[in-house]
Motif scaffolding. Structure first.
Motif, PDB file in Angstrom:
ATOM      1  N   ASP A 112      -6.430   3.612  13.807  1.00 24.35           N
ATOM      2  CA  ASP A 112      -6.982   2.715  12.782  1.00 24.35           C
ATOM      3  C   ASP A 112      -5.858   2.173  11.897  1.00 24.35           C
ATOM      4  O   ASP A 112      -5.805   0.973  11.602  1.00 24.35           O
ATOM      5  CB  ASP A 112      -8.019   3.463  11.946  1.00 24.35           C
ATOM      6  CG  ASP A 112      -8.841   2.538  11.068  1.00 24.35           C
ATOM      7  OD1 ASP A 112      -9.089   1.372  11.470  1.00 24.35           O
ATOM      8  OD2 ASP A 112      -9.262   2.966   9.971  1.00 24.35           O
ATOM      9  N   LEU A 113      -4.960   3.052  11.509  1.00 22.31           N
ATOM     10  CA  LEU A 113      -3.812   2.664  10.688  1.00 22.31           C
ATOM     11  C   LEU A 113      -2.925   1.666  11.431  1.00 22.31           C
ATOM     12  O   LEU A 113      -2.534   0.619  10.873  1.00 22.31           O
ATOM     13  CB  LEU A 113      -3.027   3.917  10.313  1.00 22.31           C
ATOM     14  CG  LEU A 113      -1.683   3.732   9.601  1.00 22.31           C
ATOM     15  CD1 LEU A 113      -1.861   3.016   8.274  1.00 22.31           C
ATOM     16  CD2 LEU A 113      -1.015   5.103   9.386  1.00 22.31           C
ATOM     17  N   LEU A 114      -2.612   1.961  12.682  1.00 19.44           N
ATOM     18  CA  LEU A 114      -1.753   1.064  13.465  1.00 19.44           C
ATOM     19  C   LEU A 114      -2.375  -0.320  13.616  1.00 19.44           C
ATOM     20  O   LEU A 114      -1.690  -1.348  13.467  1.00 19.44           O
ATOM     21  CB  LEU A 114      -1.504   1.670  14.857  1.00 19.44           C
ATOM     22  CG  LEU A 114      -0.575   2.880  14.919  1.00 19.44           C
ATOM     23  CD1 LEU A 114      -0.650   3.529  16.294  1.00 19.44           C
ATOM     24  CD2 LEU A 114       0.855   2.478  14.595  1.00 19.44           C
ATOM     25  N   GLY A 115      -3.670  -0.361  13.930  1.00 20.47           N
ATOM     26  CA  GLY A 115      -4.328  -1.652  14.069  1.00 20.47           C
ATOM     27  C   GLY A 115      -4.302  -2.454  12.791  1.00 20.47           C
ATOM     28  O   GLY A 115      -4.115  -3.680  12.803  1.00 20.47           O
ATOM     29  N   LYS A 116      -4.466  -1.771  11.662  1.00 20.06           N
ATOM     30  CA  LYS A 116      -4.416  -2.459  10.364  1.00 20.06           C
ATOM     31  C   LYS A 116      -3.007  -2.969  10.077  1.00 20.06           C
ATOM     32  O   LYS A 116      -2.833  -4.068   9.536  1.00 20.06           O
ATOM     33  CB  LYS A 116      -4.898  -1.521   9.260  1.00 20.06           C
ATOM     34  CG  LYS A 116      -6.401  -1.280   9.303  1.00 20.06           C
ATOM     35  CD  LYS A 116      -6.839  -0.205   8.325  1.00 20.06           C
ATOM     36  CE  LYS A 116      -8.352  -0.047   8.328  1.00 20.06           C
ATOM     37  NZ  LYS A 116      -8.797   1.088   7.495  1.00 20.06           N
ATOM     38  N   LEU A 117      -1.990  -2.171  10.428  1.00 23.19           N
ATOM     39  CA  LEU A 117      -0.610  -2.626  10.232  1.00 23.19           C
ATOM     40  C   LEU A 117      -0.292  -3.845  11.103  1.00 23.19           C
ATOM     41  O   LEU A 117       0.481  -4.721  10.716  1.00 23.19           O
ATOM     42  CB  LEU A 117       0.368  -1.489  10.534  1.00 23.19           C
ATOM     43  CG  LEU A 117       0.389  -0.334   9.513  1.00 23.19           C
ATOM     44  CD1 LEU A 117       1.179   0.848  10.063  1.00 23.19           C
ATOM     45  CD2 LEU A 117       0.975  -0.796   8.185  1.00 23.19           C
TER      46      LEU A 117
END
Length: 348
Positions: A112-117
């Motif tokens: 989730d964090l990677l996709g947001k970044l």
């Protein structure tokens, strides 16, 4: 309950226990329950937060306490960036044996964090087409005739129903459903059948009732009986309890027609995708399942759904206190929001 937080170098990890409340008593061949314990987590890097979830149905052997104990062992100060995904998740997996739901919580939050970044949903990052997601089934637990009628009526928008079997009420349940609807069914026996000849007789009876596949009909330890049954069954057999992780798959070829992948069993999205690809390479069917979960873990699994033959992503629909908005079901079809990461928004 309030969040517990720890800072690890450039990362911050927060977690809190939460209890999911079932809309109906949920009964399978081995137990009944009205709640499911989960642990929700948040993983923050550079001001961006990813969400994750560990769901603990009884058979996984994990508890909120064991998940929190695992999370307290995690030290992400060893890493400079969430883009060191392979290294981070290999490190997480090596912290302790099992604890697969706890590991899945970290994996989901990291994706989730990677996709947001990156500013993209993970299904796009993986190059997957959401139009290829099969319709999701809706689960009808073991129950009385009256409650089965009620549950089937509630699920009339769904194009396929998943039916829990494994007790001496199996034929009554199927006949009750067939008195209400003729939609295709899939049957999950949760290891409830012990005799292979009786199991084979049931597969032929179920095939006549438009049951399209059979999930974990016999105990996972009876692998030779499963191979015997699969060879003769008129409908595909799918390993669920018998297939936990990637390394299990090769030994199941020939014993089952396919596998059921669940994030809580296999440590999350990274391994789930690898499992789907290996099963495909072995010409095995692929089902994508879930536990009772919020829309956090369901939306994470749904990112993989274009890769599979069958989806069973109704976990958040079975609870009355979902605290995320994410993947939703419309006319029995999974609809993925075009939002970064796993596509969820926290409601509270």
């Amino acid at each position: 309950m309030s969040w517990s937080t720890k800072t690890m170098g450039k990362f911050t990890l927060s977690y809190r226990p939460f209890t999911l409340e079932m809309r109906h008593v949920f009964t399978v061949a081995s137990f009944s329950r009205t709640t499911t314990p989960v642990v929700l987590i948040q993983l923050t890097f550079d001001g961006i937060t990813g969400y994750g979830e560990a769901s603990m149905p009884p058979y996984l052997g994990e508890t909120q306490e064991s998940v929190i104990a695992f999370l307290n062992k995690v030290d992400l100060s060893l890493f400079d960036s969430p883009f060191q995904t392979e290294e981070i998740l290999s490190y997480i997996d090596a912290i302790a044996l099992k604890n697969t739901a706890a590991k899945a919580a970290i994996d989901i939050a990291l994706h989730d964090l990677l996709g947001k970044l990156m500013g993209q949903p993970f299904f796009k990052i993986w190059g997957l087409n959401p139009n290829n997601i099969p319709p999701t089934s809706y689960t009808i637990g073991i129950d009385t005739k009256e409650m089965i009628h009620k549950k089937v009526k509630e699920a009339e928008a769904f194009k396929i129903l998943k039916v829990k079997l494994g007790l001496d009420t199996d034929k009554m349940i199927i006949d009750t459903i067939r008195s209400v609807t003729d939609v295709p069914l899939c049957a999950d026996v949760n290891q409830g059948w012990k005799n292979k000849e009786e199991a084979l007789e049931m597969t032929h009876w179920l095939a006549e009732k438009n049951v399209v596949f059979l999930e974990q009909p016999m105990p996972k330890e009876q692998i030779d009986d499963m191979a015997w049954l699969t060879e003769r069954s008129p409908i595909p057999t799918i390993a669920d309890e018998g297939c936990q992780r990637y390394n299990d798959i090769l030994s199941l070829q020939g014993a089952y027609s396919g596998i059921n992948i669940k994030l809580m069993k296999c440590t999350g999205m990274r391994e789930a995708k690898k499992m789907a690809e290996l099963a495909r390479a072995l010409n095995m069917k692929v089902m994508l399942g879930c536990m009772t979960e919020t829309s956090c873990a369901i939306s994470a699994a749904a990112q993989l759904a274009p890769l599979v033959d069958w989806a069973d992503l109704d976990g958040a629909l079975l609870i009355g206190n979902d605290i995320f908005d994410g993947m939703h079901v419309k006319n029995g079809m999974c609809v993925l929001p075009d939002r970064p990461g796993i596509g969820i928004i926290a409601k509270q």
